[in-house]
Scaffold this motif. Structure first.
Motif: not given
Length: 345
Positions: A72-78
Motif C-alpha cells: 500500500e505504501t510502496r514507491q517507484l524508488s523501491n
C-alpha cells in the motif's frame, strides 16, 4: 540453488508487522533471514525465505491481506536502479516493458508478461513455482506494487479494468476494494492487471532519452553477473505456454530467439532435458491445483497443457502413483477449509 531477490522486497515489513501485533525479528529468525536485510535494500536474499516470511506473518497476525498492506505504501524508488530506467522511458508501455526486461534484477523467481489484443492489455505476474506452500501474500504484494507503479505514471485517478488473482477471496475484501477499486476478481487463471492499450500509449512527461541510455548502461553492467539459468528461462516461458497446449521445445526456442538444438544443449549443460523440465513444472503446478481444490480436474488438465482430462489422468497416475480424483477427494475431506464467496469471472 535458491533464486534470490533484492531485500527491498521487504520495505515496510517491520512497520507493518508491528502495526498488526507481531514481532518482525522473531519471524525473520524463523526463516533464517538476517535482520540486516531490513536496512540494506540491495542485499540478495532467498526468494523462498521471503515468501515463507510473508505467509508466516499473515498466519501469526491473522491478517490474510498482509502482503497487500505492505504494497500500500510502496514507491517507484523501491525498485532501485530499475526505477531509473523505467522513469526515463517515453511511454507507459515502454515503462512496463523496461520493468519486464529487468525483473530478474529485482527477483530471480519472478515472471512478468505483457499481452495486447483488441485494445486490451494484460500484465501477468507470476512466481516460478518451486517448493510447496502458498504464495498468496507475495503475489498480492507483487500485483499491488505494479498497480502503484502504474498509478505513478498514469495519475491517481487511474484504475485498471480488472485486478486478477488466482487464489480464493480474503475473509474481508475491503482493503482490496479500497486500494484497487471494485474491479477485483479472485479464482482467475492468472495474477495481474488488465487495462486498455490506450493506457499504455500515454506519454511519460518525465522521460529523458539521454538519461534513459545512461540508466540502461548502468543497470545492464550491474546485472551482467546475474544471468538467468537455462532451466529458469525455459520455466518462465512454459508458465505462459502450458495453458495454450503449445509447449514444445520448438515453441520455447522461438520465444528465446534461438533454435531447438541450442535449448537442448543449454539444458544438457545444466544436467537436465526439456521433457524433464516440462514434467517438473507440471508436477509442481498439479500438486498445487489438486490440493487447492478450487478448480475442477478438467480445468487443471487444461492449465497444464493437456488436450483431454484422460491424458492428464494417465500422466498424473504415472507421476504420482495415485489417481488425481482420489487425491482430490481425500484432501478435500481431510483438510479443505470453508471458503468465503468472492468475485469470479
Amino acid at each position: 540453488m535458491s533464486n534470490l531477490v533484492r531485500s527491498a522486497s521487504l520495505t515496510n515489513y517491520s512497520e507493518i508487522a508491528r502495526a498488526v501485533g507481531i514481532n518482525p525479528l522473531a519471524l525473520l529468525a524463523e526463516v533464517d533471514l538476517n535482520p540486516g536485510c531490513l536496512h540494506d535494500p540491495d542485499m540478495r536474499i532467498p526468494s523462498q525465505a521471503v515468501r515463507d516470511l510473508l505467509e508466516n506473518s499473515a498466519i501469526a497476525s491473522g491478517m490474510d491481506n498482509f502482503g497487500l498492506r505492505m504494497a500500500e505504501t510502496r514507491q517507484l524508488s523501491n525498485l532501485g536502479a530499475v526505477a531509473l530506467v523505467a522513469r526515463e522511458e517515453p511511454t507507459v508501455r515502454r515503462v512496463v516493458r523496461a520493468m519486464m526486461r529487468y525483473s530478474h534484477v529485482l527477483n530471480e523467481s519472478l515472471f512478468v508478461e505483457l499481452e495486447e489484443a483488441n485494445g486490451i492489455a494484460v500484465m501477468r505476474e507470476e512466481f516460478l513455482v518451486g517448493q510447496s506452500g502458498s504464495s498468496r501474500q507475495s503475489t498480492e504484494l507483487l500485483v499491488g506494487v505494479m498497480f502503484r507503479n502504474l498509478k505513478f505514471f498514469l495519475g491517481p485517478a487511474w484504475n485498471p479494468l480488472r485486478v486478477c488473482f488466482s487464489h480464493s477471496p480474503p475473509r474481508d475484501p475491503s482493503l482490496h476494494f479500497r486500494i484497487f477499486g471494485y474491479g477485483v476478481y479472485f479464482g482467475q487463471d492468472f495474477n495481474g492487471l488488465v487495462c486498455t492499450t490506450s493506457d499504455l500509449d500515454a506519454p511519460n512527461p518525465m522521460a529523458d532519452a539521454v538519461m534513459a541510455r545512461y540508466a540502461r548502461q548502468v543497470l545492464e553492467a550491474s546485472a551482467g553477473s546475474a544471468r538467468t539459468s537455462a532451466v529458469d528461462s525455459v520455466r518462465n516461458i512454459l508458465l505462459v505456454l502450458l495453458p495454450s497446449g503449445q509447449c514444445s521445445i520448438e515453441q520455447v526456442a522461438q520465444q528465446l530467439g534461438v533454435d531447438r538444438q541450442t535449448v537442448h544443449r543449454r539444458l544438457v549443460r545444466e544436467g537436465t532435458a526439456f521433457r524433464e523440465v516440462v514434467n517438473a513444472i507440471r508436477r509442481e503446478l498439479a500438486a498445487h491445483y489438486i490440493d487447492d481444490g478450487t478448480r475442477p480436474l478438467s480445468q487443471v488438465a487444461e492449465l497444464l497443457g493437456f488436450s483431454a482430462l484422460s491424458a492428464f489422468s494417465r500422466w498424473y497416475k504415472q507421476q504420482f502413483g495415485e489417481v488425481a480424483g482420489l487425491r482430490r477427494r481425500m484432501h478435500d475431506g481431510a483438510e479443505r477449509p470453508d471458503r468465503p464467496e468472492g468475485h469470479k469471472r
